[in-house]
Design a protein around this motif. Structure first.
Motif, short mmCIF file in Angstrom:
data_model
loop_
_atom_site.label_atom_id
_atom_site.label_comp_id
_atom_site.label_asym_id
_atom_site.label_seq_id
_atom_site.Cartn_x
_atom_site.Cartn_y
_atom_site.Cartn_z
N MET A 1 1.75 16.01 2.49
CA MET A 1 2.72 15.37 1.65
C MET A 1 1.98 14.64 0.55
N THR A 2 2.54 14.69 -0.64
CA THR A 2 1.96 14.01 -1.80
C THR A 2 2.95 12.96 -2.27
N MET A 3 2.43 11.78 -2.56
CA MET A 3 3.27 10.69 -3.03
C MET A 3 2.73 10.18 -4.34
N CYS A 4 3.59 10.15 -5.35
CA CYS A 4 3.22 9.64 -6.66
C CYS A 4 3.26 8.11 -6.62
N ARG A 5 2.20 7.48 -7.09
CA ARG A 5 2.13 6.01 -7.07
C ARG A 5 1.39 5.48 -8.29
N GLY A 6 1.61 6.07 -9.45
CA GLY A 6 0.84 5.62 -10.61
C GLY A 6 1.68 4.98 -11.68
N CYS A 7 1.95 5.74 -12.67
CA CYS A 7 2.61 5.27 -13.89
C CYS A 7 3.95 4.61 -13.61
N CYS A 8 4.91 5.35 -13.14
CA CYS A 8 6.27 4.83 -12.88
C CYS A 8 6.54 4.74 -11.39
N SER A 49 11.34 8.92 -10.61
CA SER A 49 10.54 8.11 -9.70
C SER A 49 11.43 7.38 -8.69
N ASN A 50 10.91 7.28 -7.55
CA ASN A 50 9.64 7.62 -6.93
C ASN A 50 9.68 9.05 -6.40
N VAL A 51 8.60 9.78 -6.62
CA VAL A 51 8.56 11.20 -6.30
C VAL A 51 7.66 11.44 -5.08
N VAL A 52 8.16 12.29 -4.18
CA VAL A 52 7.41 12.71 -3.00
C VAL A 52 7.49 14.24 -2.95
#
Length: 142
Positions: A1-8, A49-52
């Motif tokens: 699983m990938t979790m976005c945790r940067g910009c937004c 956002s938030n994207v998984v």
């Protein structure tokens, strides 16, 4: 699983009432021993956002499922429960409401800015509205 945790994604600026660390901790503990959570800076889907992103291997091969707006307890609980069951079978209804198709890759914002395709190096999702006064908003300075 990938979790976005940067910009937004993961941004307290954009989502001040969301427990970003709590979401990451819950999902990481859910997949512990069966998978991993990979945290990335930006998946370039800021408006969702938030994207998984979940990759699963059903009998027919590998499937990638993009989930957006993973910001509240109900969606996080549904995702955690689905992951606990092995992410098999059909997607639960509430998760289906959060799926989307990833758009085609595009150049980074710095490249788009240099080409004149963006008017700022700040992620569009984090820019203040043009009518909102504030420091760093050139639309409101005289």
């Amino acid at each position: 699983m990938t979790m976005c945790r940067g910009c937004c994604c993961g941004s307290e600026v954009k989502h001040p009432d969301v427990d970003h660390d709590g979401i990451l901790a819950e999902l990481a503990s859910t997949v512990e021993g069966r998978g991993a959570v990979r945290v990335v800076k930006c998946l370039d889907e800021c408006e969702r956002s938030n994207v998984v992103v979940v990759r699963r291997r059903p009998d027919s091969g590998t499937e990638t499922i993009w989930l957006g707006w993973v910001n509240g307890p109900a969606i996080v609980a549904a995702l955690a429960e689905w992951l606990r069951t092995g992410a098999t079978g059909p997607l639960p209804h509430v998760l289906g409401l959060h799926t989307f198709t990833k758009r085609a890759p595009r150049p980074p914002i710095a490249v788009r800015y240099a080409r004149g395709e963006e008017d700022s190096l700040v992620c569009p999702a984090l820019r203040p509205p043009a009518d909102q006064a504030g420091p760093g908003n050139p639309a409101t300075t005289a």
